[in-house]
Design an enzyme around this catalytic site. Structure first.
Site, PDB file in Angstrom:
ATOM      1  N   LYS A 158       0.846  -1.196   0.000  1.00 45.12           N
ATOM      2  CA  LYS A 158       0.000   0.000   0.000  1.00 45.12           C
ATOM      3  C   LYS A 158       0.882   1.246   0.000  1.00 45.12           C
ATOM      4  O   LYS A 158       2.008   1.219   0.481  1.00 45.12           O
ATOM      5  CB  LYS A 158      -0.902   0.027   1.243  1.00 45.12           C
ATOM      6  CG  LYS A 158      -1.919  -1.101   1.304  1.00 45.12           C
ATOM      7  CD  LYS A 158      -2.857  -0.946   2.495  1.00 45.12           C
ATOM      8  CE  LYS A 158      -3.892  -2.068   2.513  1.00 45.12           C
ATOM      9  NZ  LYS A 158      -4.824  -1.949   3.658  1.00 45.12           N
ATOM     10  N   LYS A 201      -0.039  -8.103   5.712  1.00 35.35           N
ATOM     11  CA  LYS A 201      -0.615  -9.389   5.330  1.00 35.35           C
ATOM     12  C   LYS A 201      -1.934  -9.089   4.635  1.00 35.35           C
ATOM     13  O   LYS A 201      -2.687  -8.210   5.057  1.00 35.35           O
ATOM     14  CB  LYS A 201      -0.870 -10.255   6.564  1.00 35.35           C
ATOM     15  CG  LYS A 201      -1.533 -11.574   6.231  1.00 35.35           C
ATOM     16  CD  LYS A 201      -1.031 -12.711   7.096  1.00 35.35           C
ATOM     17  CE  LYS A 201      -1.564 -14.035   6.585  1.00 35.35           C
ATOM     18  NZ  LYS A 201      -0.558 -14.748   5.796  1.00 35.35           N
ATOM     19  N   HIS A 208     -15.367  -4.570   5.288  1.00 30.46           N
ATOM     20  CA  HIS A 208     -14.899  -3.217   5.571  1.00 30.46           C
ATOM     21  C   HIS A 208     -15.924  -2.594   6.512  1.00 30.46           C
ATOM     22  O   HIS A 208     -17.050  -2.325   6.117  1.00 30.46           O
ATOM     23  CB  HIS A 208     -14.780  -2.431   4.260  1.00 30.46           C
ATOM     24  CG  HIS A 208     -14.455  -0.975   4.433  1.00 30.46           C
ATOM     25  ND1 HIS A 208     -13.428  -0.358   3.749  1.00 30.46           N
ATOM     26  CD2 HIS A 208     -15.007  -0.026   5.195  1.00 30.46           C
ATOM     27  CE1 HIS A 208     -13.374   0.917   4.102  1.00 30.46           C
ATOM     28  NE2 HIS A 208     -14.335   1.146   4.979  1.00 30.46           N
ATOM     29  N   GLU A 275     -11.587   3.324  10.084  1.00 27.20           N
ATOM     30  CA  GLU A 275     -11.862   2.177   9.228  1.00 27.20           C
ATOM     31  C   GLU A 275     -11.185   0.925   9.780  1.00 27.20           C
ATOM     32  O   GLU A 275     -10.010   0.964  10.141  1.00 27.20           O
ATOM     33  CB  GLU A 275     -11.323   2.429   7.813  1.00 27.20           C
ATOM     34  CG  GLU A 275     -12.021   3.533   7.071  1.00 27.20           C
ATOM     35  CD  GLU A 275     -11.596   3.605   5.608  1.00 27.20           C
ATOM     36  OE1 GLU A 275     -12.274   4.303   4.854  1.00 27.20           O
ATOM     37  OE2 GLU A 275     -10.582   2.977   5.230  1.00 27.20           O
ATOM     38  N   ARG A 292     -12.568  13.560   7.598  1.00 25.41           N
ATOM     39  CA  ARG A 292     -13.590  14.419   6.972  1.00 25.41           C
ATOM     40  C   ARG A 292     -14.989  13.882   7.288  1.00 25.41           C
ATOM     41  O   ARG A 292     -15.125  12.805   7.852  1.00 25.41           O
ATOM     42  CB  ARG A 292     -13.412  14.372   5.455  1.00 25.41           C
ATOM     43  CG  ARG A 292     -13.597  12.945   4.928  1.00 25.41           C
ATOM     44  CD  ARG A 292     -13.479  12.820   3.420  1.00 25.41           C
ATOM     45  NE  ARG A 292     -13.820  11.482   2.965  1.00 25.41           N
ATOM     46  CZ  ARG A 292     -12.988  10.453   2.929  1.00 25.41           C
ATOM     47  NH1 ARG A 292     -11.730  10.589   3.342  1.00 25.41           N
ATOM     48  NH2 ARG A 292     -13.372   9.272   2.502  1.00 25.41           N
TER      49      ARG A 292
HETATM   50  C1  MV4 Z   1      -6.797  -4.628   2.656  1.00 23.57           C
HETATM   51  C2  MV4 Z   1      -7.486  -5.799   2.274  1.00 23.57           C
HETATM   52  C3  MV4 Z   1      -7.023  -7.000   2.761  1.00 23.57           C
HETATM   53  N1  MV4 Z   1      -5.939  -7.049   3.574  1.00 23.57           N
HETATM   54  N2  MV4 Z   1      -5.725  -4.727   3.458  1.00 23.57           N
HETATM   55  C4  MV4 Z   1      -7.817  -0.836   1.515  1.00 23.57           C
HETATM   56  C5  MV4 Z   1      -8.491   0.318   0.919  1.00 23.57           C
HETATM   57  C6  MV4 Z   1      -9.850  -0.194   0.630  1.00 23.57           C
HETATM   58  N3  MV4 Z   1     -10.559   0.563  -0.334  1.00 23.57           N
HETATM   59  C7  MV4 Z   1      -9.548  -1.576   0.187  1.00 23.57           C
HETATM   60  N4  MV4 Z   1      -8.523  -2.005   1.041  1.00 23.57           N
HETATM   61  C8  MV4 Z   1      -8.231  -3.268   1.401  1.00 23.57           C
HETATM   62  N5  MV4 Z   1      -7.168  -3.412   2.236  1.00 23.57           N
HETATM   63  C9  MV4 Z   1      -5.328  -5.919   3.898  1.00 23.57           C
HETATM   64  N6  MV4 Z   1      -4.250  -5.996   4.685  1.00 23.57           N
HETATM   65  C10 MV4 Z   1      -8.577  -5.660   1.428  1.00 23.57           C
HETATM   66  C11 MV4 Z   1      -8.943  -4.409   0.967  1.00 23.57           C
HETATM   67  C12 MV4 Z   1     -10.022  -4.394  -0.005  1.00 23.57           C
HETATM   68  C13 MV4 Z   1      -9.786  -4.809  -1.321  1.00 23.57           C
HETATM   69  C14 MV4 Z   1      -8.524  -5.212  -1.746  1.00 23.57           C
HETATM   70  C15 MV4 Z   1      -8.297  -5.610  -3.047  1.00 23.57           C
HETATM   71  C16 MV4 Z   1      -9.370  -5.615  -3.963  1.00 23.57           C
HETATM   72  C17 MV4 Z   1     -10.620  -5.229  -3.578  1.00 23.57           C
HETATM   73  C18 MV4 Z   1     -10.852  -4.816  -2.252  1.00 23.57           C
HETATM   74  C19 MV4 Z   1     -12.118  -4.416  -1.859  1.00 23.57           C
HETATM   75  C20 MV4 Z   1     -12.314  -4.003  -0.571  1.00 23.57           C
HETATM   76  C21 MV4 Z   1     -11.272  -4.012   0.359  1.00 23.57           C
END
Ligand code: MV4
Length: 450
Positions: A158, A201, A208, A275, A292
């Site tokens: 990220k 990880k 979410h 979040e 926000r």
């Molecule tokens: C993650 C995750 C799984 N593991 N982080 C971060 C921003 C948000 N919009 C999506 N995020 C995610 N962070 C960890 N460590 C899963 C998501 C995630 C996601 C990731 C890849 C593809 C689609 C997604 C949809 C919702 C959440």
């Protein structure tokens, strides 16, 4: 109390903020770009002022133009809404130094939470559980490989300056990671001007879950329960609801305690959202904080019967929070569908243009936050969100039925919108029983293509 607030935004959120101001007896200034002369938010403002050309960079993102507009109109505060300058610490700082109150947290807290690595570090110190991963920035691909093998695959890269999904890469092996590390870095550099990456990880199929909080300047913090925002496409939320079908009272209490503890630790003093990811085993992990008022705040307003924007303004004016945690009651169910001017049959391509006819849903248990009307021309320069339909009921099933009939009532000609797509999702058998997570929409779209 403020006597005049400049609303540094457009569309439905500008209207939402002006409505709150009107009820508080505060005058409003509406701002507009050259292509926004016919925008509805200007009808809600007491006075209006042009802030530049159509592209956002030259108007809604132009700090000097907006500060000048506030000074010319003698505004004593600026409400940034969401997007644009809402989480720009420099903008908040400039407001502070010009004696204009920025309606939001301190620039210091915006900056802290905008750095996703520092945000995690401070929430760790506050005692919140974090997603397992590397400590801090990953500087080289060698370091990425070592860390990935320590936390074990799958992992996710990220961007430190990211949030909301940009510059993310999921990796299942060393080979993939070596490539992904470079592309993630350059994508982050391109999008945010900062290539710094961190590693976590990758949790498979989490939900979410986010918690709305309000904190005043006297150390009082309360939470308003959670919103389940697992229905996302390319990190854009499409449907949000409260309560989450996956959260019971015990988990809600824990979420609320974490959110309050985190906010208190940084002396937060505005509306904000923490979040979290909730994995399939019921483990909670802090992910990031938004400083926000968010797009989906009406879900919480309708479930708690509290006007969050009014509260946010009152707190910015230095008032003490009168509500106590015990005053916040979560009863029934609320669901929100985001209506975007996009074509779901064509990879959600934006569909700007003239609205020849529009009828908005209404009736019992329906709220519509929108800036569209018959004859309005959707400009191609800005966000594709054109309306939010919020349905409530005594329980989730009733809220879903009310949403279903409201979406049937919604007429927009000839623009393509997400109305029919939202209708399909809320009638999906798994969605109907609350059985969904962040992987739901991709699977749904794959099944649709078959
Ligand atoms: C993650 C995750 C799984 N593991 N982080 C971060 C921003 C948000 N919009 C999506 N995020 C995610 N962070 C960890 N460590 C899963 C998501 C995630 C996601 C990731 C890849 C593809 C689609 C997604 C949809 C919702 C959440």
């Amino acid at each position: 109390m403020f006597s005049k607030i400049l609303v540094a935004n457009r569309g439905e959120i500008a209207i939402r903020v002006m409505r709150a101001c009107k009820e508080l007896g505060i005058k409003t200034v509406g701002v507009f770009s050259e292509k926004d002369k016919n925008s509805l938010h200007l009808e809600f403002a007491d006075e209006t002022i042009c802030i530049g050309k159509a592209p956002s960079q030259e108007s809604y993102l132009n700090v000097s133009n907006i500060i000048s507009a506030a000074e010319i109109t003698d505004s004593d505060a600026i409400h940034p809404g969401y997007g644009f300058l809402a989480e720009n610490p420099q903008f908040a700082e400039i407001c502070e130094s010009c004696g204009i109150k920025f309606i939001g947290p301190s620039s210091k807290n915006i900056r802290l939470m905008g750095d996703k690595i520092k945000a995690k570090e401070s929430m760790k110190k506050a005692g919140l559980p974090l997603i397992p991963g590397g400590q801090g920035a990953i500087k080289t691909k060698e370091e990425a490989l070592t860390t990935a093998n320590k936390v074990r695959y799958p992992i996710i890269l990220k961007a430190k300056a990211g949030g909301g999904g940009k510059g993310m890469r999921v990796c299942h092996s060393d080979v993939r990671l070596i490539n992904a590390f470079m592309t993630a870095q350059s994508e982050a550099k391109n999008a945010f001007g900062d290539s710094t990456i961190y590693l976590e990880k990758f949790l498979e199929n989490p939900r979410h879950i986010e918690v709305q909080i309000i904190a005043d300047s006297y150390g009082n913090v309360i939470h308003f329960g959670e919103r389940d925002c697992s229905i996302q496409r390319r990190h854009q939320k499409l449907i949000e609801e409260s309560p989450s079908p996956a959260v019971n009272n015990r988990l809600r209490k824990k979420l609320g305690e974490y959110a309050i503890r985190g906010a208190k630790y940084i002396n937060y003093d505005s509306a904000g959202t923490m979040e979290f990811l909730l994995d399939s085993k019921g483990n909670l992990y802090f992910m990031e904080m938004n400083t926000r008022i968010q797009v989906e705040h009406p879900v919480t307003e309708e479930i708690t019967n509290v006007d969050l924007v009014k509260l946010q303004i009152l707190i910015a004016a230095g008032e003490k929070l009168k509500l106590r945690q015990d005053d916040i009651k979560i009863t029934g169910a609320v669901i929100e569908c985001r209506i975007n001017a996009e074509d779901p049959d064509n990879n959600f391509m934006p569909s700007a243009g003239n609205i020849d006819f529009c009828y908005l849903p209404g009736g019992r248990n329906i709220r519509v936050d929108t800036h569209i009307y018959t004859g309005y021309k959707i400009p191609p320069f800005y966000d594709s969100l054109i309306a939010k339909v919020i349905a409530k009921g005594n329980n989730r099933q009733q809220a879903l039925k009310t949403m279903d009939r409201a979406l049937d009532e919604f007429l927009i000609e000839p623009i393509k919108t997400t109305v029919p797509f939202c209708k399909k999702v809320i009638n999906d058998p798994d969605f109907k029983i609350g059985n969904y997570n962040t992987s739901f929409l991709n699977k749904f779209l794959e099944n649709e293509r078959e």
